[in-house]
Structures are given as C-alpha cells and as structure tokens.
Design an enzyme around this catalytic site. Structure first.
Site: not given
Ligand SMILES: Nc1ncnc2c1ncn2[C@@H]1O[C@H](COP(=O)(O)OP(=O)(O)O)[C@@H](O)[C@H]1O
Ligand SMILES: [Mg+2]
Length: 309
Positions: A19, A148, A214, A253, A255, A267, A269, A273
């Site tokens: 990142e 990301s 992004y 943040r 999610d 998760e 963060n 960003g």
């Molecule tokens: N279990 C899930 N069900 C549906 N969408 C998911 C799931 N896990 C991740 N995503 C999608 O992938 C994106 C990134 O996943 P995330 O777990 O937030 O990891 P990071 O942002 O650290 O890469 C999320 O913002 C979402 O859009």
């Molecule tokens: Mg995320």
C-alpha cells in the site's frame, strides 16, 4: 497562533508495503492540509530505507502516521516510537498488531461477541475436499495480513478456489476463507471514541476492489443510507464495540456489511486512508470538520495521551 502549529511534526509515510502508493498520497495530502493551515515545522519522512533514522536523530514532538499496510499499520512503527518516547497519532502497538491480522481480529471478535462473517483458515488439505467446500460458496478468500483489497477474491465457482488461495498466499502466510455477505457496504469512522456519520459505499463495478477504491468516479459514497434511525443507532454501537474490542485510539475506520437484517463487521482499519477525499475526512466534513481540523484533533489526542503516560 496555536501552540500546536509550532510543534515539530513528522509525517511518516511511504514505507514498502503493497500500500506504499496509497500511503504516499495520504502523507502528501496531510502535509498540504497542515501547511495550508499555517503549520510551520512539518517534515515528510518516507520510512522506506533509512529515512526512519531521521526520527531517531531529530526527535519530533509528535509523529502523524500516514502509513498503510505492513511495517506501518501493524504495530512495528508504533513500538519503535514507543521505545523512543515519541507521541504518535492513532492506535498503539497492541491494537495495531491485532487489527492488522484478520485472523487474530476474527478470533477476538468471536470472543467479544462482535458479529462478523463465518470464517476459517484455508488449509493445504483443501484441495482434497473441494466437493465439501462447494456447499459453502460463494466465499471470500483473503490474506490474513494486508489491505486495499489486494490478494482478495470472491469465489463463486469451486474451480477458482485453489487459485484464489494461491494468490492470497503471495501476500500473507495465513489465508482466511469467509462466508460472502450480500448487503450494503457501510463504513464507520470513529474519532477518539465518537462515531461519525456512516458512509454507504456503492462501487459501480459491484466489487470494492483496489480500482474501485482509488479511481475517481468508480464508487459512489452516500450519506443517505436508507436505514431507519433505530437500526442505525445499533449499527453505530456495533462499530464502536469493534473499535473498543480492538483497543483502538484516535482515528480508526470500521468496515461493515448490512444485509437489511443483520450487520457484520469485516475489519477495523487503524490507519485509514487520509487524502482530502478519503472516507474518514469525508465523514468529518459531514459534521462540519475540515481535513485540517480532523488532523488537529488527531495530533492533540496523540500529545494528550503522551502526557498521561
Ligand atoms: N465476507 C465478505 N462478504 C462480502 N464482501 C466482502 C467480504 N469480505 C470482504 N468483502 C469485500 O472486499 C473488500 C475488502 O475486504 P476487507 O476485509 O475490508 O479487506 P481490506 O480492505 O483490508 O483489503 C470489502 O470492502 C468488501 O467489499
Ligand atoms: Mg476494508
């Protein structure tokens, strides 16, 4: 002039995680916002290579952390600054390390009763059990450490499963398999324990991947959530519970995916960003806080906490 404006502030950015580019943008944007606001002693430090030695040599009053990914968001830099007694923005070593590893976060969420998608670790044995795994589809395969959306795949067809695991393994030794949750993707900025208005993230492509995150215009960001106030109150509480369970400080943040019935935390963060158009500054603007004011809150919080220690 506020005393904060003459403090020696180092903005740590760059690093050498996947990142790096995002972090370079965050750091440069923070520098510009503070410079435009009259801050006098700002220095940008790229932590890649030996830039970090300048922190030891020149000892700033406070560091503003604009690092994303491994080496910056995972507790490493926090421990380094702790050992030098230099205050820094955001979460401490333990919360950073915990939140950065999605496996550890999920174990922690389960223990604290925080709703999160069902999950397990991918295993080398999986290849021999593809028939059983078929029943779990669709699933999300993601590296335990990273961000990301890098190395993450939504697997709908079992023939893509092992490929997805191999991709995720490029970024992290441990790989998570999560149930796919269909719903509204929401993000909650938390500033020193207060939840800002949630943002509904609507990627045009339908998937919030690196490009959607992004590229200008690739995602819609909405404050009109279409969620009743009572329910929204519960979602805010869930976001705050996740922030507290991890032990976050300053800005973080959370999610979340909301199906209309149930919400799931994906998760936390700990260094989200930080460009002028990133999610947390957007949420801050919604309550009338400028980007510079948000950064000022983060810096004051860092200095205030250091005083307490
Ligand atoms: N279990 C899930 N069900 C549906 N969408 C998911 C799931 N896990 C991740 N995503 C999608 O992938 C994106 C990134 O996943 P995330 O777990 O937030 O990891 P990071 O942002 O650290 O890469 C999320 O913002 C979402 O859009
Ligand atoms: Mg995320």
């Amino acid at each position: 002039m506020s005393t904060l404006k003459v403090k020696k502030i180092f903005i740590l950015y760059g690093g050498d995680s996947e990142e790096r580019e995002v972090s370079l943008n965050s750091g440069a944007a923070c520098y510009k916002a503070l410079e435009d606001d009259g801050y006098k002693k700002l220095t940008l430090i790229d932590t890649k290579g030996d830039g970090i030695l300048k922190v030891v040599k020149d000892k700033p009053d406070v560091c503003l952390l604009a690092l994303h990914g491994g080496g910056g968001e995972d507790g490493t830099i926090q421990g380094f600054l702790d050992s030098l007694n230099i205050p820094y923005t955001g979460s401490g070593l333990v919360a950073s390390a915990l939140a950065f590893d999605k496996q550890i976060t999920k174990i922690h969420f389960d223990a604290c009763g925080i709703s999160t998608p069902d999950w397990r670790m991918a295993s080398d044995e999986d290849e021999q059990h593809l028939d059983e795994l078929k029943d779990l589809l669709p699933v999300v395969v993601k590296p335990a450490r990273g961000g990301s959306t890098i190395g993450l795949t939504i697997v709908k067809d079992i023939k893509d499963y092992m490929k997805a695991v191999k991709l995720a393994k490029k970024y992290s030794e441990n790989v998570l398999v999560e149930e796919f949750i269909e719903g509204k993707e929401l993000t909650f900025a938390v500033v020193c324990g207060s939840v800002l208005p949630a943002i509904w993230i609507k990627p045009v492509s339908g998937f919030y991947d690196y490009k959607s995150k992004y590229t200008k215009g690739a995602t819609e960001y909405l404050f009109k959530l279409g969620i009743a106030d009572k329910k929204l109150g519960e979602l805010n509480d869930l976001a705050l519970d996740a922030y507290d369970a991890v032990g976050c400080e300053g800005v973080a943040r959370v999610d979340v995916i909301y199906t209309g019935k149930k919400a799931y935390v994906l998760e936390v963060n700990t260094i989200p960003g930080m460009t002028a158009t990133s999610l947390v500054p957007k949420a801050a603007a919604e309550v009338g806080l400028s980007f510079a004011q948000l950064l000022e809150i983060m810096l004051k919080d860092a200095l205030g906490r250091a005083k307490l220690r």
